[in-house]
Write an enzyme that holds these catalytic residues in place. Sequence first.
Site, short mmCIF file in Angstrom:
data_model
loop_
_atom_site.label_atom_id
_atom_site.label_comp_id
_atom_site.label_asym_id
_atom_site.label_seq_id
_atom_site.Cartn_x
_atom_site.Cartn_y
_atom_site.Cartn_z
N ASP A 68 53.61 70.88 33.19
CA ASP A 68 53.29 69.59 33.78
C ASP A 68 53.35 69.66 35.31
O ASP A 68 54.19 70.37 35.87
CB ASP A 68 54.28 68.54 33.28
CG ASP A 68 53.67 67.15 33.29
OD1 ASP A 68 52.48 67.03 33.62
OD2 ASP A 68 54.39 66.19 33.00
N ASN A 74 45.12 64.38 25.68
CA ASN A 74 44.47 64.71 26.95
C ASN A 74 42.95 64.50 26.93
O ASN A 74 42.32 64.42 27.98
CB ASN A 74 44.75 66.17 27.37
CG ASN A 74 46.16 66.40 27.87
OD1 ASN A 74 46.69 67.49 27.77
ND2 ASN A 74 46.78 65.35 28.42
C1 FPP Z 1 49.58 68.92 32.79
O1 FPP Z 1 49.66 68.62 34.18
C2 FPP Z 1 48.70 70.04 32.59
C3 FPP Z 1 47.58 70.05 31.80
C4 FPP Z 1 47.14 68.88 31.02
C5 FPP Z 1 46.72 71.23 31.69
C6 FPP Z 1 47.42 72.55 31.59
C7 FPP Z 1 46.44 73.60 31.86
C8 FPP Z 1 46.68 74.68 32.62
C9 FPP Z 1 48.01 75.02 33.19
C10 FPP Z 1 45.53 75.55 32.99
C11 FPP Z 1 45.11 76.66 32.18
C12 FPP Z 1 45.77 77.02 30.94
C13 FPP Z 1 45.34 78.06 30.17
C14 FPP Z 1 46.06 78.38 28.92
C15 FPP Z 1 44.18 78.89 30.60
P1 FPP Z 1 49.10 67.21 34.68
O2 FPP Z 1 47.67 67.38 35.01
O3 FPP Z 1 49.42 66.17 33.67
O4 FPP Z 1 49.93 67.01 35.99
P2 FPP Z 1 50.40 65.61 36.59
O5 FPP Z 1 51.47 65.10 35.68
O6 FPP Z 1 50.93 66.01 37.92
O7 FPP Z 1 49.20 64.73 36.69
#
Ligand code: FPP
Length: 245
Positions: free
Chosen positions: A2, A50
């Site tokens: 996250d 998501n």
């Molecule tokens: C949550 O952070 C993260 C995600 C929904 C996506 C996770 C994906 C990756 C780390 C990229 C690639 C992964 C692979 C396996 C290739 P958020 O966007 O909710 O962060 P925030 O809470 O700050 O908005």
Amino acid sequence: MDGNGRWAARRNRPRAIGHRAGARAVNLCIDFCLERGISALTLFAFSSENWGRPEEEVGALMKLFMGALEREVDELHRRGVQVRFIGERAPFGEAIAKRMLAAEALTSGNTRMTLSIAASYGGRQDIAQAARALALEVAEGRMRPEEIDEAAVGARVALADLPPPDLFIRTGGDLRISNFLLWQLAYTELWFTDRLWPELDADLLQQAIDDFASRERRFGLTSAQRSGEAPAIVDKAPGPDIMSG
Ligand code: FPP
């Protein structure tokens, strides 16, 4: 994993840039686990919820997944990593789903580490599909309702063939599980950090492991029972490998 969005926002960049930085942290995390001999790593890459994010962000994430599948799988295979995906495949569309299947087929014989990517995954959905599978077996006469116990459910949720996770790490400062491996995390040690996922480094992972190592895992028993000073009257073991550690 996250905090990608906030990492980007702090730099006045679009969220997709945060996810790209997040992908770099994924590689770092895999390297760390391989170096330390960790046998299973499960990453929550994309939850079933998501899909509700802005179209542009979902599109950027899909591009990132596809790119990672094209670029990283051969190297993971060379390093002895078995790659798996848990969650629903269909919503990703044919091209990504095909790549997922190919990655699993290529790496299925590898034993150094199991890397499971949770994609379009939800813990409740996982338990619901196990319940559905059991209902079907009962309806078809292959199982009796009274045979449904924890072991029967546990055998039908994701990652059933792996030991339950020892340690859960969540970056980004929120103190919740957010529908990750709900069944599998029953006795997992939880570790939270304010650091954002793209800020992950080996020191942070080591901190989590050191903290984990200092905890006493009792699996519902007393300290004396766990240390062998008192006998454990165990009917049903609640945790993994309960008497040996
Ligand atoms: C949550 O952070 C993260 C995600 C929904 C996506 C996770 C994906 C990756 C780390 C990229 C690639 C992964 C692979 C396996 C290739 P958020 O966007 O909710 O962060 P925030 O809470 O700050 O908005």
